[in-house]
Structure formats: C-alpha cells, structure tokens
Design an enzyme around this catalytic site. Structure first.
Site, PDB file in Angstrom:
ATOM      1  N   LYS A 164       0.847  -1.210   0.000  1.00 21.26           N
ATOM      2  CA  LYS A 164       0.000   0.000   0.000  1.00 21.26           C
ATOM      3  C   LYS A 164       0.870   1.244   0.000  1.00 21.26           C
ATOM      4  O   LYS A 164       0.611   2.220  -0.716  1.00 21.26           O
ATOM      5  CB  LYS A 164      -0.853   0.036   1.285  1.00 21.26           C
ATOM      6  CG  LYS A 164      -2.095  -0.812   1.251  1.00 21.26           C
ATOM      7  CD  LYS A 164      -2.889  -0.554   2.531  1.00 21.26           C
ATOM      8  CE  LYS A 164      -3.963  -1.603   2.709  1.00 21.26           C
ATOM      9  NZ  LYS A 164      -4.605  -1.517   4.025  1.00 21.26           N
ATOM     10  N   GLU A 191     -14.575  10.345  12.627  1.00 21.61           N
ATOM     11  CA  GLU A 191     -14.700  10.739  11.231  1.00 21.61           C
ATOM     12  C   GLU A 191     -16.115  10.401  10.762  1.00 21.61           C
ATOM     13  O   GLU A 191     -16.661   9.371  11.135  1.00 21.61           O
ATOM     14  CB  GLU A 191     -13.665   9.951  10.412  1.00 21.61           C
ATOM     15  CG  GLU A 191     -13.683  10.220   8.939  1.00 21.61           C
ATOM     16  CD  GLU A 191     -13.579  11.697   8.616  1.00 21.61           C
ATOM     17  OE1 GLU A 191     -12.589  12.322   9.019  1.00 21.61           O
ATOM     18  OE2 GLU A 191     -14.500  12.220   7.970  1.00 21.61           O
ATOM     19  N   ASN A 246     -24.312   6.816  13.349  1.00 20.11           N
ATOM     20  CA  ASN A 246     -24.434   5.710  12.392  1.00 20.11           C
ATOM     21  C   ASN A 246     -25.668   4.868  12.679  1.00 20.11           C
ATOM     22  O   ASN A 246     -26.389   4.466  11.762  1.00 20.11           O
ATOM     23  CB  ASN A 246     -23.173   4.834  12.414  1.00 20.11           C
ATOM     24  CG  ASN A 246     -22.099   5.366  11.481  1.00 20.11           C
ATOM     25  OD1 ASN A 246     -22.260   6.417  10.875  1.00 20.11           O
ATOM     26  ND2 ASN A 246     -21.006   4.644  11.359  1.00 20.11           N
ATOM     27  N   GLY A 252     -25.514  -1.949   3.971  1.00 19.51           N
ATOM     28  CA  GLY A 252     -24.342  -2.820   4.053  1.00 19.51           C
ATOM     29  C   GLY A 252     -23.117  -1.972   4.333  1.00 19.51           C
ATOM     30  O   GLY A 252     -23.225  -0.904   4.930  1.00 19.51           O
ATOM     31  N   CYS A 277     -19.412  -0.139   7.890  1.00 19.88           N
ATOM     32  CA  CYS A 277     -19.688   0.707   9.063  1.00 19.88           C
ATOM     33  C   CYS A 277     -21.017   0.400   9.737  1.00 19.88           C
ATOM     34  O   CYS A 277     -21.043  -0.022  10.900  1.00 19.88           O
ATOM     35  CB  CYS A 277     -19.632   2.164   8.657  1.00 19.88           C
ATOM     36  SG  CYS A 277     -18.069   2.593   7.891  1.00 19.88           S
ATOM     37  N   ARG A 305     -17.945  -5.243   1.325  1.00 20.36           N
ATOM     38  CA  ARG A 305     -18.199  -5.749   2.678  1.00 20.36           C
ATOM     39  C   ARG A 305     -19.692  -5.619   3.014  1.00 20.36           C
ATOM     40  O   ARG A 305     -20.273  -4.573   2.838  1.00 20.36           O
ATOM     41  CB  ARG A 305     -17.336  -4.995   3.692  1.00 20.36           C
ATOM     42  CG  ARG A 305     -15.869  -5.427   3.627  1.00 20.36           C
ATOM     43  CD  ARG A 305     -15.009  -4.605   4.532  1.00 20.36           C
ATOM     44  NE  ARG A 305     -14.738  -3.292   3.980  1.00 20.36           N
ATOM     45  CZ  ARG A 305     -13.979  -2.369   4.566  1.00 20.36           C
ATOM     46  NH1 ARG A 305     -13.430  -2.616   5.730  1.00 20.36           N
ATOM     47  NH2 ARG A 305     -13.768  -1.202   3.994  1.00 20.36           N
TER      48      ARG A 305
HETATM   49  C1  UGA Z   1     -21.492   5.581   6.795  1.00 19.51           C
HETATM   50  C2  UGA Z   1     -21.959   6.963   7.275  1.00 19.51           C
HETATM   51  O1  UGA Z   1     -22.910   7.500   6.357  1.00 19.51           O
HETATM   52  C3  UGA Z   1     -20.787   7.926   7.420  1.00 19.51           C
HETATM   53  O2  UGA Z   1     -21.230   9.153   7.953  1.00 19.51           O
HETATM   54  C4  UGA Z   1     -19.755   7.293   8.358  1.00 19.51           C
HETATM   55  O3  UGA Z   1     -18.607   8.121   8.519  1.00 19.51           O
HETATM   56  C5  UGA Z   1     -19.332   5.952   7.804  1.00 19.51           C
HETATM   57  O4  UGA Z   1     -20.498   5.095   7.688  1.00 19.51           O
HETATM   58  C6  UGA Z   1     -18.341   5.352   8.780  1.00 19.51           C
HETATM   59  O5  UGA Z   1     -18.718   5.068   9.932  1.00 19.51           O
HETATM   60  O6  UGA Z   1     -17.147   5.243   8.443  1.00 19.51           O
HETATM   61  P1  UGA Z   1     -20.828   4.502   4.431  1.00 19.51           P
HETATM   62  O7  UGA Z   1     -20.958   3.191   5.128  1.00 19.51           O
HETATM   63  O8  UGA Z   1     -19.616   4.777   3.646  1.00 19.51           O
HETATM   64  O9  UGA Z   1     -20.947   5.721   5.494  1.00 19.51           O
HETATM   65  O10 UGA Z   1     -22.040   4.649   3.412  1.00 19.51           O
HETATM   66  P2  UGA Z   1     -23.544   5.257   3.449  1.00 19.51           P
HETATM   67  O11 UGA Z   1     -23.692   6.183   2.321  1.00 19.51           O
HETATM   68  O12 UGA Z   1     -23.879   5.754   4.783  1.00 19.51           O
HETATM   69  O13 UGA Z   1     -24.405   3.947   3.133  1.00 19.51           O
HETATM   70  C7  UGA Z   1     -24.470   2.858   4.049  1.00 19.51           C
HETATM   71  C8  UGA Z   1     -25.472   1.853   3.551  1.00 19.51           C
HETATM   72  O14 UGA Z   1     -26.802   2.352   3.637  1.00 19.51           O
HETATM   73  C9  UGA Z   1     -25.298   1.438   2.091  1.00 19.51           C
HETATM   74  O15 UGA Z   1     -25.484   0.051   1.977  1.00 19.51           O
HETATM   75  C10 UGA Z   1     -26.382   2.181   1.351  1.00 19.51           C
HETATM   76  O16 UGA Z   1     -26.791   1.546   0.175  1.00 19.51           O
HETATM   77  C11 UGA Z   1     -27.483   2.180   2.395  1.00 19.51           C
HETATM   78  N1  UGA Z   1     -28.456   3.262   2.230  1.00 19.51           N
HETATM   79  C12 UGA Z   1     -28.088   4.564   2.392  1.00 19.51           C
HETATM   80  C13 UGA Z   1     -29.778   2.956   1.933  1.00 19.51           C
HETATM   81  O17 UGA Z   1     -30.150   1.767   1.789  1.00 19.51           O
HETATM   82  N2  UGA Z   1     -30.685   3.965   1.819  1.00 19.51           N
HETATM   83  C14 UGA Z   1     -30.330   5.261   1.983  1.00 19.51           C
HETATM   84  O18 UGA Z   1     -31.233   6.144   1.866  1.00 19.51           O
HETATM   85  C15 UGA Z   1     -28.998   5.578   2.267  1.00 19.51           C
END
Ligand code: UGA
Length: 431
Positions: free
Chosen positions: A35, A151, A208, A257, A260, A327
């Site tokens: 990396k 974060e 979260n 999924g 996080c 994941r």
């Molecule tokens: C999430 C949080 O949104 C971030 O703020 C946080 O920093 C991050 O986790 C973390 O803890 O590191 P992330 O997992 O990258 O971010 O992605 P999201 O955009 O939050 O989506 C998470 C899941 O929810 C995805 O599977 C997405 O498809 C789903 N989702 C999201 C839905 O099914 N419907 C929605 O309206 C939004």
C-alpha cells in the site's frame, strides 16, 4: 505542526489528504509495504472518486509522505492520528487489536510530548484504554494527551465529506489538546463540538445507528407500501420536506451494508446488552435489515416458480455506488442464496469484483451489461450505479429470455419498464 497518520485505509488516506490540502505537512504510516509503495507513487489501493488525484498532487508537492518505518515516523511527529480498522470479532464485539498495536507502537517509540488522536470508530471508553496501552509500552516516561476525533465521511463521497464536514467533534479532557486540534482544523467552516472522549465516541456510534434506523424504517414501510399499492419514494419525498425529518437516508432498498453500519449497530447493541440496558429499537433494526434482501428474492422466486437452472443477471455488486467495497453487500447474500438454489448467476459491476472464494466460482463474471443479460430469466439490480439509470432497456431487452426485472434499489420507473414489456417489481415502488 507535522501530522502522522497511522493506517492508510479509507479514513487514513482521506485524512492525510485533507490535512495536506489544509497546508500541513503529513506522513502516512502503514505496516503494508505494498500500500505504501503505491501511495508513494500517488496511487490508491481502493476505488474512491477524486481521492487519488489529490493524493498524487500532495505527493508531488512533497507535503504528503508515506512510510513503513514506525520508529522514525513516531519519533518525528508530535500529533499522531490513529486511523486503523476496528472490524467485528465473531461474537460481534469490536476487535481493538490494531488500535492496541498502534498505541503500543506510539508508547514504545515516543521520544517527547505527543498528542494521540483516535479517528477510528471505537467502543465507548476506548480512549482510556489507549492511554493505558501507551503508558504500559513506554520505555521512559514522556508526557502525552489523548483525544477522540471521530470521522463522518462516506465511502464514495469521501473527498467531499472530508473537505467539507458538517461538524468536527473533539473529545478530550485536556484544554491544550483541544486547542491543538482546533488549530489543525482552523480552515474548516463548520460547527465544532468540544466534549469528553466518551461523548465523542458515542456521538459517532449514535449517528451511524440513527442513520441505519432511518433507512430500516423506510425499508419496513416499503413492505406496507406494497400492500397499499403506494410508492415509497413518493412517501419519502413527502416526509423529507419536513425539516425535522430531512430528505436523506430515506431511500428504501435491499438494506444497509458496508463496513460501518452493520458493524457499528452490532457493537452498540452488544455494549448495551452487556450493560443490561438493551437498545430494543436497534435490535429490531438489525433483524429487519437481515431479512430485507429476502423480501425481493421472495418476489423473484414467486414469479419464476423456483431458481433451479434459471439464468439470473445480477447488476451491481458493491455495497453502494462509487466504491469497490463489497463488505456486507446485499448482492453477495443474494448471489449466495441463488447459488444454493441452483441458479446460474451472471454478474456485472463496473468496479467491484467477487472475493476469490470457492463458493463464488460458479458465478459468471461479465465485463459488459449485455453479457450479464444474455439469456436471462430475470434481472436483479443490487447497486444503484448511476450508469444503470442510463441503460436503454428497449434495446437491451432482446438479450433476455424472459422480461423479469427485480429492482433492489428502486432505480427504474415502474411504469416505463412495464410499458416496454417487463414484469417489474421494486421494493415498495411498483405503482
Ligand atoms: C457511513 C456513514 O454515512 C458515514 O457518515 C460514516 O462516517 C461511515 O459510515 C463510517 O462510519 O465510516 P458509508 O458506510 O460509507 O458511510 O455509506 P452510506 O452512504 O452511509 O451507506 C451505508 C449503507 O446504507 C449502504 O449500503 C447504502 O446503500 C445504504 N443506504 C443509504 C440505503 O439503503 N438507503 C439510503 O437512503 C442511504
């Protein structure tokens, strides 16, 4: 102030870029030499729009360095951010071994005052452990402070989220540490919260878990919408106009999924169970999310009779668009179930790839949408990649054997798809 970032995954690499972009001198440290070598050439080891260019820019300018040399890196920096992974253990508790290793490395190699800041998502109370691990590893006493600075960036939107955060949370018991962190973030225009380490840690989990709950509420509501022949997207639009609710994270689909939400909701639930203050809403959120993908799969099975020897085209593998992260991706669960039921699975994703696991060998991985659709009895859309929204289904339908479309992200217009001859079902958006 020179900044050291330990761990160069999503959070570490993005944080390093952000501080370099803000004008600080930054070094990224990782045990993975592969990396580090890529990063030194300004190349990323994961897919994240816009991040590679910014990293390359600061590698070229000399403001961003990468190393595997713990001793020199720790001795040479006063402010150290821990950005290592905290995966779930088989029992659901967070695995803190990488946090512990980073803390012990800092303790061992420190040669003067250090401010140690945890950015990784860690269970409530971890700051106290970090402090104890550093102290225990010290070869001679040196002063140091610890702080929590969670974060909030999203994968796929990491650059945008990290450069323009909606808040900065700093958890520390020490005023000098808080001042130092505020200086590092001086160029950011957003509210700052200075609080205790435990509060900062809980703000991250609670955020979260709340977002996961919001999504899950819509997912469950979508099932009711199906009964009433009501479109859940329209319900979400109507709800989202209320500023107390807000329009985001109301998108029903196959369930949340990623690395996080599933891990963090579970960790919070486990912590609460241990303390005998169960979080019953979150317990149900996990259960609804666990069964959400089966809701769509059941619709497909009912339509096809069974999956045995049926050709199923899967569009999208990544847990969400603009990432190659798979994941806890709902698509993986769907593929697993289809293979168990003897379906022939053909998969297309613009970026993500299947794990090299024997159980997925039966999947035909395609490099074009058309190949995945070849002779298909049904299409199951699992990730809302924007390019899928541009596909011309009138032209593509000739590749299919049967015109069945199951939309796990409510991406298509039901009327349009039916108008061109498809049997179309989404998740609460069929009307
Ligand atoms: C999430 C949080 O949104 C971030 O703020 C946080 O920093 C991050 O986790 C973390 O803890 O590191 P992330 O997992 O990258 O971010 O992605 P999201 O955009 O939050 O989506 C998470 C899941 O929810 C995805 O599977 C997405 O498809 C789903 N989702 C999201 C839905 O099914 N419907 C929605 O309206 C939004």
């Amino acid at each position: 102030m020179n900044i050291l970032i330990i761990g160069t995954g999503y959070v570490g690499a993005t944080t390093a870029m952000v501080f370099a972009e803000s004008g600080w001198q930054v070094t990224g440290l990782d045990v993975d030499a592969g990396k580090i070598e890529r990063l030194r050439q300004g190349r990323l080891h994961f897919h994240e729009p816009g991040l590679e260019d910014l990293i390359a820019k600061h590698v070229s300018s000399g403001r961003l360095l990468f190393t595997t040399d713990k001793e020199t890196a720790i001795a040479g920096h006063e402010v150290i951010f821990i950005c290592v992974g905290t995966p779930s253990q088989p029992d659901g508790n967070a695995d803190l071994r990488y946090i512990r290793q980073a803390s012990e490395d800092i303790g061992h190699w420190m040669n003067g005052y250090k401010l140690v800041v945890t950015k990784s998502t860690v269970p409530i109370g971890t700051q106290e452990q970090v402090k104890a691990w550093i102290e225990a590893a010290q070869r001679q006493p040196h002063l140091f402070d610890v702080a929590s600075n969670p974060e909030f960036l999203r994968e796929g939107k990491a650059v945008e989220d990290a450069l323009r955060p909606d808040r900065i949370v700093i958890g520390t018991d020490n005023a000098k540490a808080a001042e130092q962190l505020l200086t590092l973030y001086q160029s950011f225009q957003c509210p700052r919260i200075i609080t205790t380490p435990r509060t900062a840690e809980l703000i991250k989990y609670a955020s979260n878990a709340f977002l996961a709950t919001k999504i899950t509420y819509m997912n469950e509501l979508a099932r009711l919408c199906d009964e009433f022949e009501v479109n859940v997207n329209e319900v979400a639009t109507g709800m989202g106009l209320d500023p107390r609710i807000g329009p985001s994270f109301l998108q029903a689909g196959l369930g949340y999924g990623g690395s996080c939400f599933p891990k963090d909701v579970l960790e919070l639930v486990m912590t609460a169970r241990k303390l005998q203050v169960p979080l019953r809403i979150l317990e149900e959120v996990m259960e609804v999310n666990r069964t959400q993908f089966t809701y769509l799969l059941d619709k497909a099975r009912t339509r096809l009779g069974d999956f045995a020897n049926k050709n199923i085209a899967i569009l999208g593998l990544a847990f969400k668009p603009d990432t190659n992260d798979i994941r806890e991706a709902p698509a993986l669960r769907i593929i697993h179930e289809l293979l168990l039921e003897q379906a022939n699975v053909r998969l297309f994703d613009p970026v993500a790839t299947l794990p090299a696991h024997a159980s997925y060998q039966a999947v035909t991985v395609c490099s074009l949408v058309e190949e995945a659709l070849h002779n298909a009895d049904a299409v199951i859309l699992c990730t809302e990649w924007p390019a899928f929204g541009q596909l011309d289904w009138e032209n593509l339908k000739g590749h299919l054997k049967q015109l069945n479309f199951f939309d796990g992200r409510n991406m298509m217009d039901a009327r349009l798809m039916r108008g061109i001859g498809f049997y179309y079902q989404g998740i609460g958006n069929d009307y």
